[in-house]
Structures are given as C-alpha cells and as structure tokens.
Design an enzyme around this catalytic site. Structure first.
Site, PDB file in Angstrom:
ATOM      1  N   CYS A 116       0.723  -1.130  -0.055  1.00 22.30           N
ATOM      2  CA  CYS A 116      -0.109  -0.028   0.034  1.00 22.30           C
ATOM      3  C   CYS A 116       1.101   1.333   0.111  1.00 22.30           C
ATOM      4  O   CYS A 116       0.308   2.630  -0.348  1.00 22.30           O
ATOM      5  CB  CYS A 116      -0.919   0.117   1.329  1.00 22.30           C
ATOM      6  N   HIS A 255      -3.481   7.040   2.752  1.00 20.11           N
ATOM      7  CA  HIS A 255      -4.084   5.865   2.087  1.00 20.11           C
ATOM      8  C   HIS A 255      -5.400   5.518   2.515  1.00 20.11           C
ATOM      9  O   HIS A 255      -5.833   5.706   3.763  1.00 20.11           O
ATOM     10  CB  HIS A 255      -3.125   4.794   2.399  1.00 20.11           C
ATOM     11  N   ASN A 285     -10.189  -0.282  -0.826  1.00 17.81           N
ATOM     12  CA  ASN A 285      -8.599  -0.141  -0.706  1.00 17.81           C
ATOM     13  C   ASN A 285      -8.056  -0.759  -2.078  1.00 17.81           C
ATOM     14  O   ASN A 285      -8.165  -2.005  -2.270  1.00 17.81           O
ATOM     15  CB  ASN A 285      -8.151  -1.058   0.347  1.00 17.81           C
TER      16      ASN A 285
HETATM   17  O1  UT7 Z   1      -3.941  -1.459   3.259  1.00 15.07           O
HETATM   18  C1  UT7 Z   1      -3.021  -2.035   4.001  1.00 15.07           C
HETATM   19  C2  UT7 Z   1      -3.082  -2.034   5.363  1.00 15.07           C
HETATM   20  N1  UT7 Z   1      -4.520  -2.555   5.849  1.00 15.07           N
HETATM   21  C3  UT7 Z   1      -5.291  -1.803   6.509  1.00 15.07           C
HETATM   22  O2  UT7 Z   1      -4.786  -0.762   7.082  1.00 15.07           O
HETATM   23  C4  UT7 Z   1      -6.541  -2.561   7.486  1.00 15.07           C
HETATM   24  C5  UT7 Z   1      -6.237  -2.481   8.780  1.00 15.07           C
HETATM   25  N2  UT7 Z   1      -7.507  -3.499   9.553  1.00 15.07           N
HETATM   26  C6  UT7 Z   1      -8.831  -2.926   9.414  1.00 15.07           C
HETATM   27  O3  UT7 Z   1      -9.094  -1.989   8.478  1.00 15.07           O
HETATM   28  C7  UT7 Z   1      -9.618  -3.681  10.271  1.00 15.07           C
HETATM   29  O4  UT7 Z   1      -8.977  -4.313  11.001  1.00 15.07           O
HETATM   30  C8  UT7 Z   1     -10.619  -4.693   9.406  1.00 15.07           C
HETATM   31  C9  UT7 Z   1     -11.793  -3.834   8.527  1.00 15.07           C
HETATM   32  C10 UT7 Z   1      -9.931  -5.592   8.958  1.00 15.07           C
HETATM   33  C11 UT7 Z   1     -11.611  -5.462  10.349  1.00 15.07           C
HETATM   34  O5  UT7 Z   1     -12.365  -4.443  11.408  1.00 15.07           O
HETATM   35  P1  UT7 Z   1     -11.978  -4.726  12.889  1.00 15.07           P
HETATM   36  O6  UT7 Z   1     -13.188  -3.793  13.539  1.00 15.07           O
HETATM   37  O7  UT7 Z   1     -10.638  -4.638  13.235  1.00 15.07           O
HETATM   38  O8  UT7 Z   1     -12.438  -6.079  13.220  1.00 15.07           O
HETATM   39  P2  UT7 Z   1     -12.118  -7.497  13.738  1.00 15.07           P
HETATM   40  O9  UT7 Z   1     -11.085  -8.135  12.876  1.00 15.07           O
HETATM   41  O10 UT7 Z   1     -11.804  -7.151  15.291  1.00 15.07           O
HETATM   42  O11 UT7 Z   1     -13.246  -8.185  13.939  1.00 15.07           O
HETATM   43  C12 UT7 Z   1     -14.540  -8.180  14.765  1.00 15.07           C
HETATM   44  C13 UT7 Z   1     -15.652  -8.982  14.599  1.00 15.07           C
HETATM   45  C14 UT7 Z   1     -15.221 -10.613  14.337  1.00 15.07           C
HETATM   46  O12 UT7 Z   1     -16.234 -11.231  15.002  1.00 15.07           O
HETATM   47  P3  UT7 Z   1     -16.195 -11.709  16.206  1.00 15.07           P
HETATM   48  O13 UT7 Z   1     -14.905 -12.595  16.665  1.00 15.07           O
HETATM   49  O14 UT7 Z   1     -16.215 -10.413  17.234  1.00 15.07           O
HETATM   50  O15 UT7 Z   1     -17.638 -12.480  16.601  1.00 15.07           O
HETATM   51  C15 UT7 Z   1     -15.087 -10.696  13.088  1.00 15.07           C
HETATM   52  O16 UT7 Z   1     -15.193 -12.323  12.703  1.00 15.07           O
HETATM   53  O17 UT7 Z   1     -15.921  -8.595  13.086  1.00 15.07           O
HETATM   54  C16 UT7 Z   1     -15.957  -9.959  12.412  1.00 15.07           C
HETATM   55  N3  UT7 Z   1     -16.000  -9.675  10.805  1.00 15.07           N
HETATM   56  C17 UT7 Z   1     -17.039  -9.463  10.173  1.00 15.07           C
HETATM   57  N4  UT7 Z   1     -18.124  -9.283  10.445  1.00 15.07           N
HETATM   58  C18 UT7 Z   1     -19.257  -9.003   9.463  1.00 15.07           C
HETATM   59  C19 UT7 Z   1     -14.767  -9.410  10.343  1.00 15.07           C
HETATM   60  N5  UT7 Z   1     -15.097  -8.988   8.790  1.00 15.07           N
HETATM   61  C20 UT7 Z   1     -16.409  -9.208   8.645  1.00 15.07           C
HETATM   62  C21 UT7 Z   1     -17.123  -8.663   7.930  1.00 15.07           C
HETATM   63  N6  UT7 Z   1     -18.450  -8.832   7.981  1.00 15.07           N
HETATM   64  N7  UT7 Z   1     -16.898  -8.777   6.671  1.00 15.07           N
END
Ligand code: UT7
Length: 328
Positions: A116, A255, A285
């Site tokens: 990225c 970004h 992204n």
């Molecule tokens: O560009 C390169 C660099 N990348 C980034 O900067 C990305 C950085 N990370 C993020 O943007 C976020 O961490 C994500 C968007 C990838 C994920 O969001 P989050 O708020 O950090 O969610 P999480 O991974 O902590 O997951 C929270 C919950 C989980 O469920 P449980 O375990 O609490 O039951 C996930 O399984 O959200 C669930 N989850 C989803 N639910 C519905 C994860 N993805 C989804 C989804 N739809 N698409």
C-alpha cells in the site's frame, strides 16, 4: 546552484467499469452492508472483469490519459516506475509491459513492491531521477488488481479491497514538486499481512492452493494499530521537520484502507477532515492505487502552490509521508 524539484505535472486515474456493492458481497459471504459501512466506510469497489486482463491493462488506460493531458508523446518519456503487488506475472515487470503496450520505447522501466506504500516509495524514487537532472519525464504509476489475490470466501479481506490505479507525470521545476519525504519499513510486519504462496519459499503447489495460501492473509487489528501510529507519526514529523503548521497544508492525502484509520490519523495529526481526501467509499482499498486515485478525484480542487501531504501504510510493514507543492 538552486535546487531542482520533481513536479507532478499531470495525474490520471482508472477504475474498471464493474461496481461490486456491499449487497453483492452479502450474497457471497456472511457479512452485511451495515457492518462494512460502519467498520470500514466502504460502499462500493470496482472490479476488473474479463479473461486475460491484468494490472497492466488498467495502467495502460491511466497512462494513455496522462500522456494526452500533459501533451506528451510516448517517445518523450524516459522512465516509468510501476508500484504494484499484482503485476501481470512474476516477471517481467508490469511497467515493462505497459511501455510495450503504449509504445514508450525510450524509457527504462521497472516495478516497486511496497504494497500500500508502493506509490509513495515509487514517487520518491522517480523524483530523485528528476532532481538529479538525469531524467526529464518520469511516469510513476500505482495500482493493483486486488481481486486477483483476494479470497472471496474470506469475509475479513474480501469486503475491503478493490481494483484501480493512477499515474502521475514528474518533470523538473524550480519551485514546485516533491519537497521532502520520510519512508520506513519493518519486515517483522510480514506476519500480519502477507501472501504466502507463489514466492521462492513456497512455490504454488496443490497443497498451497488447498490451504488458500495464494490469497491475501491479514490479521486486521494489529495492522490497524500499526497503520494509525505509523501514519500519524510520519505526518507529524514531516510537518515539524519543515516548520509546517496545519494551516499551511491544503490537503492531507491518506492511504484509503479504512475510514476509521483515516479519521483517527487526522485527529492525531490535529488535521480537519474537510481537508482530507477521501474516496474509500467508492473504491475500497486499491493498495498502490489509492493515493494517485485521490489526487485524480480531487484534481479540480487543487491550486498551484498548494502544500499537500501524502501518507500511506501497508504490507511489509512499509509506511511514510511525502510533502509536495502542487505545480498547476
Ligand atoms: O492497506 C493495508 C493495510 N491494511 C489496513 O490498514 C487494514 C487494517 N485493519 C482494518 O481495517 C480492520 O481491522 C478490518 C476492517 C480488517 C477489520 O475490522 P475490525 O473492526 O478490526 O474487526 P475485527 O477483525 O476485530 O473483527 C470484529 C468482528 C469479528 O467477529 P467476532 O470474532 O467478534 O465474532 C469478525 O469475525 O467482526 C467480524 N468480521 C466481520 N463481520 C461481518 C470481520 N469481517 C467481517 C465482515 N462482516 N466482513
């Protein structure tokens, strides 16, 4: 002798026609429009469809538009750098392929892989060639066909990414262009964000495919934290190093990985959201494509002399910031 700068004299973007909505993703994985909007800020992303089409095909569209806009003939271009992690093939470099497809015959060209942060790293690299006086028309491209390395059964990654790219022309200037840059990388970040199969440690095998290791892996939370601290640190540092206050900066161009990251970085850098470029809602992204696509979308609002800070964070980890003075 006065310093020579590398000015951006044109920008052009390209996104494919096909728009994938959150609703469509709801039919593919266990997700919801509500979750995607509130956790990421993404509403749609563009996907490159069509047999045999790759990143070079998107870059060709952007570069053709750029040449037209800047009144440049292909043979006048003397260098082309492509930032991508989704090159058409492992080798040759996609920049070579773009040059061939467009008829850019007098340039040397290669790719940079900084995920990225790719466009940022490529922009600094291209700028050095212009500043040294060795090259006069340098094209820097950034873009990815993320849909080619995304697992559309993995809801944690497939909702985030999209396809698209942008390209800028760099030319010598006495007063405008890349003024300063800061770049970092930390390979220990590879454990949180990577694509395991297809390299020299793990060539593609049936086993790798069964384990879906030919797709992006991301542990989102640690990447989120590192992205926020990395980008806010470099934005503050580049401003301090150059005695720039937030009133001196016309635009912050972050970004586009997650709307919550963008908001947190601007808050930590004490920068008002009205002057932060945002298009993540439409494109998601696009990895190396996000920064040039932002410049392209906001081009009409930019004024000669505007101070702009670009910042990115991505796989590697890689991150950085560039201060530019807009040239037109
Ligand atoms: O560009 C390169 C660099 N990348 C980034 O900067 C990305 C950085 N990370 C993020 O943007 C976020 O961490 C994500 C968007 C990838 C994920 O969001 P989050 O708020 O950090 O969610 P999480 O991974 O902590 O997951 C929270 C919950 C989980 O469920 P449980 O375990 O609490 O039951 C996930 O399984 O959200 C669930 N989850 C989803 N639910 C519905 C994860 N993805 C989804 C989804 N739809 N698409």
């Amino acid at each position: 002798m006065s310093r020579k700068f590398a000015a951006i004299t044109g920008v052009q973007g390209y996104v494919p026609d096909y728009v994938m909505t959150n609703k469509e993703l709801e039919t593919m994985v266990d997700t919801s429009d509500e979750w995607i909007r509130t956790r990421t800020g993404i509403e749609t992303r563009h996907i490159l469809k069509g047999e045999g089409l790759g990143t070079s095909d998107m870059m060709v569209e952007a570069v053709k538009g750029l040449l037209e806009k800047t009144n440049t003939r292909p043979e006048e271009v003397d260098m082309v750098i492509g930032a991508t992690i989704t090159g058409d093939m492992p080798f040759p470099d996609t920049a070579n392929i773009v040059c061939d497809k467009i008829g850019i015959k007098n340039a040397f060209s290669y790719d940079i892989n900084a995920a990225c942060s790719g466009f940022l790293f490529a922009l600094t690299t291209g700028a050095k060639f212009v500043e040294s006086g060795s090259h006069k028309k340098v094209i820097v491209m950034g873009g990815d066909k993320m849909s080619s390395i995304i697992d559309y059964t993995d809801r944690t990654t497939c909702v985030i990414f999209g396809d698209g790219c942008g390209a800028v022309m760099l030319e010598p200037s006495e007063e405008h262009g890349v003024m300063d840059s800061i770049h970092h990388s930390d390979g220990s970040g590879r454990h949180y964000l990577n694509l395991k199969a297809g390299g020299s440690t793990k060539p593609i095998t049936h086993e790798a495919l069964d384990n879906r290791e030919n797709f992006v892996y991301q542990n989102g939370r640690p990447v989120f934290k590192a992205a926020v601290s990395g980008m806010s640190d470099v934005v503050k540092t580049i401003m301090e190093n150059n005695d720039l206050s937030k009133d001196d900066i016309a635009w912050l161009v972050p970004h586009q990985a997650n709307m919550r990251i963008i908001e947190t970085v601007s808050r930590m850098a004490d920068f008002p959201m009205e002057r932060v470029m945002i298009n993540i809602n439409r494109y998601g992204n696009t990895t190396a494509g996000t920064l040039p696509l932002c410049l392209w979308d906001y081009e009409d609002q930019l004024k000669k002399g505007d101070n702009i800070i670009l910042t990115a964070f991505g796989g590697g980890f890689t991150w950085g910031a560039i201060w530019i003075k807009w040239a037109y």
